[in-house]
Write a protein that holds these residues in place. Structure first.
Motif, PDB file in Angstrom:
ATOM      1  N   ASN A  85       3.005  10.657   1.760  1.00  0.00           N
ATOM      2  CA  ASN A  85       3.474  11.254   3.236  1.00  0.00           C
ATOM      3  C   ASN A  85       3.487  12.729   2.991  1.00  0.00           C
ATOM      4  O   ASN A  85       3.208  13.098   4.057  1.00  0.00           O
ATOM      5  CB  ASN A  85       4.746  10.601   3.487  1.00  0.00           C
ATOM      6  CG  ASN A  85       5.263  11.020   4.768  1.00  0.00           C
ATOM      7  OD1 ASN A  85       4.612  10.697   5.763  1.00  0.00           O
ATOM      8  ND2 ASN A  85       6.360  11.196   5.019  1.00  0.00           N
TER       9      ASN A  85
ATOM     10  N   MET B 153      -5.749   8.595   6.967  1.00  0.00           N
ATOM     11  CA  MET B 153      -4.746   7.815   6.517  1.00  0.00           C
ATOM     12  C   MET B 153      -5.225   6.159   6.440  1.00  0.00           C
ATOM     13  O   MET B 153      -5.178   5.463   5.380  1.00  0.00           O
ATOM     14  CB  MET B 153      -3.419   7.960   7.120  1.00  0.00           C
ATOM     15  CG  MET B 153      -2.266   6.859   6.332  1.00  0.00           C
ATOM     16  SD  MET B 153      -0.837   7.066   7.122  1.00  0.00           S
ATOM     17  CE  MET B 153      -0.131   8.739   6.557  1.00  0.00           C
ATOM     18  N   ALA B 154      -5.609   5.913   7.646  1.00  0.00           N
ATOM     19  CA  ALA B 154      -6.294   4.501   7.764  1.00  0.00           C
ATOM     20  C   ALA B 154      -7.284   4.100   6.919  1.00  0.00           C
ATOM     21  O   ALA B 154      -7.324   2.975   6.172  1.00  0.00           O
ATOM     22  CB  ALA B 154      -6.436   3.983   8.984  1.00  0.00           C
TER      23      ALA B 154
ATOM     24  N   ILE C 261       0.783  -1.169   0.050  1.00  0.00           N
ATOM     25  CA  ILE C 261      -0.010  -0.117  -0.041  1.00  0.00           C
ATOM     26  C   ILE C 261       0.873   1.036   0.185  1.00  0.00           C
ATOM     27  O   ILE C 261       1.611   1.314   1.023  1.00  0.00           O
ATOM     28  CB  ILE C 261      -0.687  -0.189   1.367  1.00  0.00           C
ATOM     29  CG1 ILE C 261      -1.700  -1.176   1.357  1.00  0.00           C
ATOM     30  CG2 ILE C 261      -2.026   1.341   1.118  1.00  0.00           C
ATOM     31  CD1 ILE C 261      -2.688  -1.486   2.476  1.00  0.00           C
TER      32      ILE C 261
ATOM     33  N   ALA D 285      -5.984   4.120   3.147  1.00  0.00           N
ATOM     34  CA  ALA D 285      -4.999   3.028   2.744  1.00  0.00           C
ATOM     35  C   ALA D 285      -6.097   1.668   2.740  1.00  0.00           C
ATOM     36  O   ALA D 285      -5.757   0.814   1.922  1.00  0.00           O
ATOM     37  CB  ALA D 285      -4.162   2.628   3.989  1.00  0.00           C
TER      38      ALA D 285
ATOM     39  N   MET E  10       5.924   3.374   5.899  1.00  0.00           N
ATOM     40  CA  MET E  10       5.172   4.494   6.360  1.00  0.00           C
ATOM     41  C   MET E  10       5.327   4.285   7.983  1.00  0.00           C
ATOM     42  O   MET E  10       5.098   3.195   8.423  1.00  0.00           O
ATOM     43  CB  MET E  10       3.940   4.414   6.169  1.00  0.00           C
ATOM     44  CG  MET E  10       2.829   5.571   6.610  1.00  0.00           C
ATOM     45  SD  MET E  10       3.447   7.021   6.395  1.00  0.00           S
ATOM     46  CE  MET E  10       2.823   7.479   4.771  1.00  0.00           C
TER      47      MET E  10
ATOM     48  N   ILE F  53       1.318   5.124   0.202  1.00  0.00           N
ATOM     49  CA  ILE F  53       0.708   6.329   0.768  1.00  0.00           C
ATOM     50  C   ILE F  53       1.545   7.592   0.650  1.00  0.00           C
ATOM     51  O   ILE F  53       2.486   7.626   1.118  1.00  0.00           O
ATOM     52  CB  ILE F  53       0.384   5.830   2.308  1.00  0.00           C
ATOM     53  CG1 ILE F  53      -0.521   4.692   2.377  1.00  0.00           C
ATOM     54  CG2 ILE F  53      -0.455   7.077   2.810  1.00  0.00           C
ATOM     55  CD1 ILE F  53      -0.579   4.167   3.940  1.00  0.00           C
TER      56      ILE F  53
ATOM     57  N   ALA G  46       2.717  -0.984   4.443  1.00  0.00           N
ATOM     58  CA  ALA G  46       2.464   0.451   3.951  1.00  0.00           C
ATOM     59  C   ALA G  46       3.779   1.123   3.690  1.00  0.00           C
ATOM     60  O   ALA G  46       4.555   1.070   4.635  1.00  0.00           O
ATOM     61  CB  ALA G  46       1.695   0.844   5.190  1.00  0.00           C
TER      62      ALA G  46
END
Lengths: 114, 114
Positions: free
Chosen positions: B11, B20-21, B7, B24, B114, B9, B52
């Motif tokens: 930043n 974010m959760a 995943i 994702a 992450m 993401i 992540a």
């Protein structure tokens, strides 16, 4: 019909954000794979509404997931292998649905957004 | 055969952890629903390994997802409706797989957790 999924995440564990994102994704995917395919299809076509909510203890997490099960909702419960951030076997999060918004809301109305 | 999902993401958007959760999870679920059912089954039976990873710009996200597509891997790209935290239409994250670990690693080897 509006569908959504709720992801319940233990805030008391103070997970790093990347770990939290991966654990939430675990919970979300597992609940989707367990759910009725027509509900998943409807939810996906609507944009896969999801909310991430704060839970302050393992006990509180189990209580909400049990309430969801008692309503006939599909749930997932995620236990971390605990190689890095938390102790082995720690329950980190769970998900409910996707299902009808009104049904999901019965279980999560008192919870705050993560 | 070991399977995993990556995943990716952004930043640079400095998303709050709950946002974010959820983003994702969006990326993870969408890539799972697009993936070969046998690969998903194998990955699930192994414990749904997921990582992540940090991405520092929209351009970098697209570049890695394109590299994955060029290898024949299944991807998802998530655009946020932008009602709250980010501008409408902002691309926040993406996911690759689940697929064979060695194939996924070709695309993500230079990325940090992450």
């Amino acid at each position: 019909m509006a569908y959504k999924q709720a992801i319940l995440i233990r805030n008391d564990l103070k997970l790093p954000k990347g770990k939290m994102a991966a654990q939430a994704s675990h919970a979300s995917v597992e609940a989707v794979l367990r759910s009725d395919k027509d509900k998943v299809k409807a939810w996906r076509s609507e944009g896969m509404a999801k909310i991430a909510l704060k839970i302050e203890s393992e006990k509180e997490l189990y209580r909400h997931l049990q309430e969801a099960k008692d309503l006939g909702l599909t749930t997932s419960t995620i236990t971390d292998a605990g190689k890095t951030v938390v102790a082995p076997g720690t329950v980190t999060c769970g998900a409910i649905g996707p299902d009808e918004e009104g049904e999901i809301d019965k279980v999560i109305s008192e919870l705050k957004l993560m």
